[in-house]
Enzyme design. Structure first.
Site, short mmCIF file in Angstrom:
data_model
loop_
_atom_site.label_atom_id
_atom_site.label_comp_id
_atom_site.label_asym_id
_atom_site.label_seq_id
_atom_site.Cartn_x
_atom_site.Cartn_y
_atom_site.Cartn_z
N ARG A 1 -16.20 13.88 32.81
CA ARG A 1 -15.24 14.71 33.56
C ARG A 1 -15.93 15.99 34.04
O ARG A 1 -16.50 16.72 33.26
CB ARG A 1 -14.02 15.03 32.67
CG ARG A 1 -13.12 13.83 32.47
CD ARG A 1 -11.96 14.14 31.55
NE ARG A 1 -12.34 14.18 30.15
CZ ARG A 1 -11.47 14.31 29.14
NH1 ARG A 1 -10.19 14.41 29.39
NH2 ARG A 1 -11.89 14.33 27.89
N CYS B 1 -13.34 20.76 29.79
CA CYS B 1 -12.69 22.01 29.38
C CYS B 1 -13.01 23.21 30.27
O CYS B 1 -12.10 23.78 30.87
CB CYS B 1 -13.03 22.31 27.93
SG CYS B 1 -12.26 21.13 26.80
N GLY C 1 -20.00 21.92 33.00
CA GLY C 1 -19.09 20.84 33.41
C GLY C 1 -18.24 20.46 32.22
O GLY C 1 -18.04 21.26 31.31
N THR D 1 -4.72 22.18 25.11
CA THR D 1 -4.92 23.52 25.69
C THR D 1 -3.84 23.73 26.75
O THR D 1 -3.81 23.02 27.75
CB THR D 1 -6.32 23.61 26.32
OG1 THR D 1 -7.27 23.30 25.31
CG2 THR D 1 -6.59 24.99 26.88
N GLU E 1 -17.37 18.32 22.17
CA GLU E 1 -17.71 16.90 22.24
C GLU E 1 -19.18 16.74 21.84
O GLU E 1 -20.01 17.59 22.15
CB GLU E 1 -17.46 16.36 23.65
CG GLU E 1 -15.98 16.17 23.90
CD GLU E 1 -15.65 15.75 25.32
OE1 GLU E 1 -16.52 15.22 26.02
OE2 GLU E 1 -14.50 15.98 25.71
#
Ligand code: NAD
Length: 440
Positions: free
Chosen positions: A333, A266, A263, A121, A158
């Site tokens: 992340r 991305c 969260g 991205t 994911e």
């Protein structure tokens, strides 16, 4: 057809495996030698349902290899996919250092016509920048080779990445060369003949489609979270509001689940990056910036909800179920758990945490508060002697927990269900002081 995928993370590994499964010869290349060693030993370094089986199948069939050799990856490929990370820089912009390092490496070894595909991205204009970087290296080498750069953003989720790559909603291809377009149609032949919608467009449009999609989903989540806060104040039920809203075909029910804030790797970074792209072009993305602010507020509100209900969390034990930013991934992340656990720890709480896949990564990401966290082997161990239970991520296995047993193991009886997984359970309000999100 030979494909090299540079960057073997959540996107690169899944894409590489799927392209091999589509019958192409694939090299997954990464600079992280430990990762490559693990892959070559048959060990999948990320948790992604269904990936391991498919990876082994394609390695055994001789279609998939792992390597840290950039020269081989470039020279042997007809098309090179760039799938390295684009993490946020301090000012929110996308850090392009990994993408441009790959472009430089491609320029160093390019040995004939190839199509370079940006899967990462990246901000609008990056494909051109990648092209310039490759050309600069070719000039420095004093050689001339033709190449094209295309933008092919990835939309996988994911936890559902294998299915999303096997059966994508659409393939976006930003490309200004017929030769590259023809080659990419062959790469994606399995999808092309299966009538997956293909959107052939300008490179800049393809690059913006990805950011616009993620920003829109982030806005949708922040929107329903804001309605949830309001619902709590006025005595309404956000789940019913969302359900009724979602029945309107113009709205759709997806991404209308109130929770502790979005969260992951991305939405937080892509919303900030698109706001930065706008600023650099003399525009301001007011709606997206509001979504970012609302998301920060939502996480803070979750801490407030817990501390206010319990009066004070100092020296209280809080059991937390679910750390990863969503179910079926080990990715931590920007997970809301990071902010919420840090917030509770700052107020003196002791935390007992359990997550099916997120513990290893939490250990280093939450190292600053490690003295206040005990990681547990299951839900029941986490609940033992806890004053409160917090559901942070809606892993399916939590839906089936024995609430009565949990209640008996606990010292206190608060249940903060930040994903509303038990909101329709009759028993839960009898067993606990039950606090869902956006409803009573
Ligand atoms: P990741 O951090 O999991 O993987 C990136 C990999 O690139 C790492 O293994 C790293 O070692 C490797 N790498 C870095 N520099 C390299 C280099 N010079 N040469 C070779 N390898 C190198 O990242 P990810 O989550 O797979 O994301 C990759 C890109 O895809 C990002 O731009 C991201 O925004 C985008 N994306 C991610 C998702 C997702 O759900 N994770 C979905 C869609 C798009």
């Amino acid at each position: 057809m030979n494909i090299s995928v540079i960057g073997t993370g959540y996107v690169g590994l899944v894409q590489g495996v799927i392209l091999a499964d589509f019958g192409l010869q694939v090299i997954c290349m990464d600079v992280d030698q430990k990762k490559i060693d693990r892959l070559n030993a048959g060990d999948v370094p990320i948790y992604e349902p269904g990936l391991s089986e498919l990876m082994h199948k394609n390695v055994e069939a001789g279609r998939l290899r792992f390597s840290s050799d950039m020269k081989e990856a470039v020279e042997s490929a007809d098309s090179i996919f760039i799938a390295v990370g684009t993490p946020p820089a301090d000012d929110g912009s996308a850090d392009l250092r990994y993408v441009l390092a790959v472009a430089k490496g491609i320029g160093e070894y390019l040995n004939g016509y190839k199509v370079i595909v940006d899967k990462s991205t990246v901000p609008v204009g990056t494909a051109r920048l990648v092209g310039e970087t490759i050309q600069k290296e070719l000039d420095a080498r004093g050689v001339s080779h033709e190449f094209d750069v295309a933008s092919n953003p990835e939309f996988l989720r994911e936890g559902k990445a294998v299915n999303d790559c096997q059966r994508p909603d659409r393939i976006v291809l930003g490309c200004d060369s017929e030769r590259a377009k023809d080659l990419l149609k062959k790469v994606y032949n399995v999808l092309y003949i299966n009538q997956t919608p293909f959107i052939f467009t300008e490179i800049e449009t393809a690059e913006l489609i990805k950011y616009a999609s993620n920003a829109f989903l982030a806005v949708k989540i922040s929107f329903i979270n804001e309605i949830a806060l309001l619902a709590e104040k006025v005595g309404a039920n956000v789940q019913e509001v969302a359900r009724a809203m979602g029945m309107d075909g113009r709205i759709s029910p997806k991404f209308l689940h109130a929770g502790p804030g979005y969260g992951g790797s991305c939405f937080p970074k892509d919303t900030k990056a698109v706001a930065d792209i706008a600023r650099k072009h003399g525009e301001q993305t007011l709606v997206i910036e509001a979504a970012i602010q609302a998301n920060e507020k939502q996480k803070a509100k979750m801490i407030e909800k817990i501390t206010d209900s319990m009066d004070d969390v100092k020296d209280k034990t809080i059991a937390v179920l679910g750390l990863s930013f969503k179910p079926d991934t080990d990715d931590m992340r920007d997970a809301p758990a990071l902010t919420i656990l840090e917030g509770l720890a700052a107020q003196g709480a002791q935390i007992k945490a359990y997550c099916p896949q997120g513990i290893e990564e939490s250990k280093w990401r939450l190292a600053d508060i490690e003295n206040q966290i005990t990681y547990c082997h299951d839900e029941y161990e986490a609940a033992k002697n806890a004053d409160a239970l917090v559901i942070l991520t809606e892993w399916n296995q939590f839906r089936g927990i024995d609430l009565e047993r949990m209640g008996k193991l606990m010292k206190g009886n608060f249940l903060f269900d930040l994903r509303n997984i038990f909101a329709k359970d009759e028993q839960v309000r009898k067993l606990f002081q039950y606090r869902p999100v956006g409803r009573t």
